[in-house]
Design a protein around this motif. Structure first.
Motif, short mmCIF file in Angstrom:
data_model
loop_
_atom_site.label_atom_id
_atom_site.label_comp_id
_atom_site.label_asym_id
_atom_site.label_seq_id
_atom_site.Cartn_x
_atom_site.Cartn_y
_atom_site.Cartn_z
N PRO A 60 18.98 50.63 7.11
CA PRO A 60 18.97 52.06 7.43
C PRO A 60 19.61 52.93 6.36
CG PRO A 60 20.75 50.97 8.60
CD PRO A 60 20.02 49.89 7.84
N LEU A 61 20.38 52.31 5.47
CA LEU A 61 21.09 53.02 4.41
C LEU A 61 21.02 52.20 3.12
CD1 LEU A 61 24.40 54.21 6.15
CD2 LEU A 61 22.67 55.71 5.13
N GLY A 62 21.27 52.89 1.99
CA GLY A 62 21.39 52.19 0.73
C GLY A 62 20.08 52.08 -0.03
N PRO A 63 20.14 51.42 -1.19
CA PRO A 63 18.95 51.35 -2.05
C PRO A 63 17.79 50.57 -1.45
CG PRO A 63 20.73 49.93 -2.87
CD PRO A 63 21.32 50.77 -1.78
N ASP A 64 18.07 49.70 -0.49
CA ASP A 64 16.99 48.91 0.11
C ASP A 64 16.36 49.59 1.32
OD1 ASP A 64 17.41 46.85 -1.71
OD2 ASP A 64 18.96 45.92 -0.47
N ALA A 65 16.90 50.73 1.73
CA ALA A 65 16.36 51.44 2.90
C ALA A 65 15.08 52.17 2.54
CB ALA A 65 17.39 52.43 3.43
N PRO A 66 14.13 52.26 3.46
CA PRO A 66 12.93 53.07 3.21
C PRO A 66 13.32 54.51 2.91
CG PRO A 66 12.66 51.73 5.18
CD PRO A 66 14.09 51.60 4.77
N ALA A 67 12.60 55.15 2.04
CA ALA A 67 12.92 56.53 1.65
C ALA A 67 12.97 57.44 2.88
CB ALA A 67 11.89 57.05 0.66
N GLY A 68 14.09 58.14 3.02
CA GLY A 68 14.23 59.11 4.10
C GLY A 68 14.40 58.51 5.48
N ALA A 69 14.74 57.22 5.59
CA ALA A 69 14.82 56.56 6.90
C ALA A 69 15.84 57.24 7.80
CB ALA A 69 15.16 55.08 6.73
N LEU A 70 17.05 57.48 7.29
CA LEU A 70 18.08 58.09 8.12
C LEU A 70 17.78 59.56 8.37
CD1 LEU A 70 20.66 57.90 9.70
CD2 LEU A 70 21.95 58.16 7.57
N ALA A 71 17.30 60.28 7.37
CA ALA A 71 16.94 61.68 7.56
C ALA A 71 15.87 61.82 8.63
CB ALA A 71 16.47 62.29 6.24
N ASP A 72 14.90 60.90 8.63
CA ASP A 72 13.84 60.95 9.64
C ASP A 72 14.39 60.69 11.04
OD1 ASP A 72 11.99 61.45 7.68
OD2 ASP A 72 11.30 59.37 7.51
N ALA A 73 15.44 59.89 11.13
CA ALA A 73 16.04 59.63 12.44
C ALA A 73 16.92 60.78 12.91
CB ALA A 73 16.86 58.34 12.39
#
Length: 378
Positions: free
Chosen positions: A161-174
């Motif tokens: 959910p965070l960091g360089p391995d997270a999908p782009a914008g994952a947390l912002a989308d949530a």
């Protein structure tokens, strides 16, 4: 019957969390949540549905009592009863926030049960230890705890959910639907507190319970239907504000409303206190940590003066005629608040009625007898 009908919310409240198996069968990971401190937006960013778990106001099992002992708050015992009875099946994991001693005891019990009996099928469990002191060091500690949770969730769901391995914008989308959900919950609160309310205390409790078990975007759609409904104004009645122990069932609200009271508000985290968590605009671990650090004061984690000031201010905003402190046996922290709450409320001309050492379900006759005291009638 649908989400525009209060009866739909009452029914869904009684079965909340029962669709875990259906979600898992559809390929969506589900993470169980215990307590008010878990940043559910982070869980959604990890690709899972966060479901706040609850027990049952019935008697706990003999096994739960054996594991935790009898001197534990009833909701924790009944929740452990459900988990040991199989309701944890299918969960990708279980996050327990250290917001009270009972939750901490349950975490240690579940961790040990998994170690001793790995074939039992209990999910992996993680303790989230967030603090609430207004200090920079607390923010730093909480941020580290959120980052640790992000790593755990990655292991459970396979999606960072965070960091360089997270999908782009994952947390912002949530965060976007979470902000929209809070906006709608505030509208429900306004209609409950209005001079001519159209939302009962029971309906508000049902709403908070249901939306804590579904994805935020789904919860927004459900609330849009409710808010668009033309609900009738309630008949004029005396307003009561609830303090004390967290209410994880609706029996007390129903008993008060059946007797003509309007439960205009409460200061526990399965109701209005949950609205004090600001959903951050910044998609970072630090912003999530700060939002929980600054949430409204709960008895186990806040000072007595802060609790008294909060209860008094919220009761005044609700136009409460009386405040009822309902404190369960083995839930000591809310009882510590009572003397300071009584003094602060008396200064505003609002009586405080107390029922301490209560069972999971207080008898309706006892509730009404307390509210029939001369000081309340005056």
């Amino acid at each position: 019957m649908g989400p525009a009908d209060p009866a739909w919310w009452a029914q869904r409240y009684r079965t909340r969390g029962d669709d875990v198996g259906d979600r898992v069968a559809a390929g969506t990971p589900v993470v169980g949540v215990v307590g008010a401190d878990v940043p559910v937006e982070l869980v959604e960013a990890a690709g899972a549905v966060p479901v706040r778990l609850t027990g049952d106001p019935g008697p706990p099992s003999a096994e739960a009592r054996h594991v935790l002992g009898a001197a534990v708050d009833a909701p924790t015992l009944t929740l452990l009863t459900r988990l040991l009875g199989g309701s944890a099946a299918g969960l990708a994991g279980l996050v327990v926030s250290r917001d009270c001693q009972s939750s901490l005891a349950m975490f240690y019990a579940l961790r040990e049960l998994r170690r001793l009996d790995p074939w039992r099928g209990l999910p992996p469990v993680h303790l989230l230890d967030l603090l609430h002191l207004p200090r920079a060091s607390t923010t730093a500690y909480d941020t580290a705890e959120v980052l640790r949770l992000a790593d755990v969730l990655t292991g459970w769901t396979g999606r960072a959910p965070l960091g360089p391995d997270a999908p782009a914008g994952a947390l912002a989308d949530a965060l976007r639907p979470a902000r929209a959900l809070r906006e709608r919950l505030l509208l429900v609160q306004q209609r409950r507190r209005a001079a001519e309310p159209t939302v009962t205390g029971s309906l508000a409790l049902h709403v908070h319970g249901v939306v804590s078990t579904v994805p935020a975007a789904e919860a927004v759609e459900l609330l849009d239907a409710l808010l668009a409904a033309d609900l009738p104004a309630l008949s004029a009645g005396r307003r009561v504000f609830l303090t004390g122990s967290v209410q994880d069932h609706d029996a007390h609200y129903a008993a008060l409303e059946d007797a003509g009271w309007h439960v205009a508000g409460e200061d526990h985290d399965r109701g209005d206190l949950a609205l004090t968590v600001q959903v951050p605009a910044e998609p970072t671990a630090g912003a999530l940590a700060l939002a929980r650090q600054r949430r409204g004061p709960a008895s186990p984690t806040a000072s007595v003066p802060d609790r008294a000031a909060w209860t008094t201010a919220e009761a005044a905003r609700c136009g409460a005629h009386v405040v009822l402190s309902l404190v369960r046996a083995h839930d000591e922290a809310p009882g510590w608040d009572v003397p300071a709450q009584r003094r602060a409320l008396a200064a505003c001309g609002v009586p405080l009625v107390t029922l301490v050492g209560q069972p999971h379900r207080t008898a309706p006759a006892d509730l009404l007898a307390a509210l029939a005291a001369p000081a309340v009638a005056a």
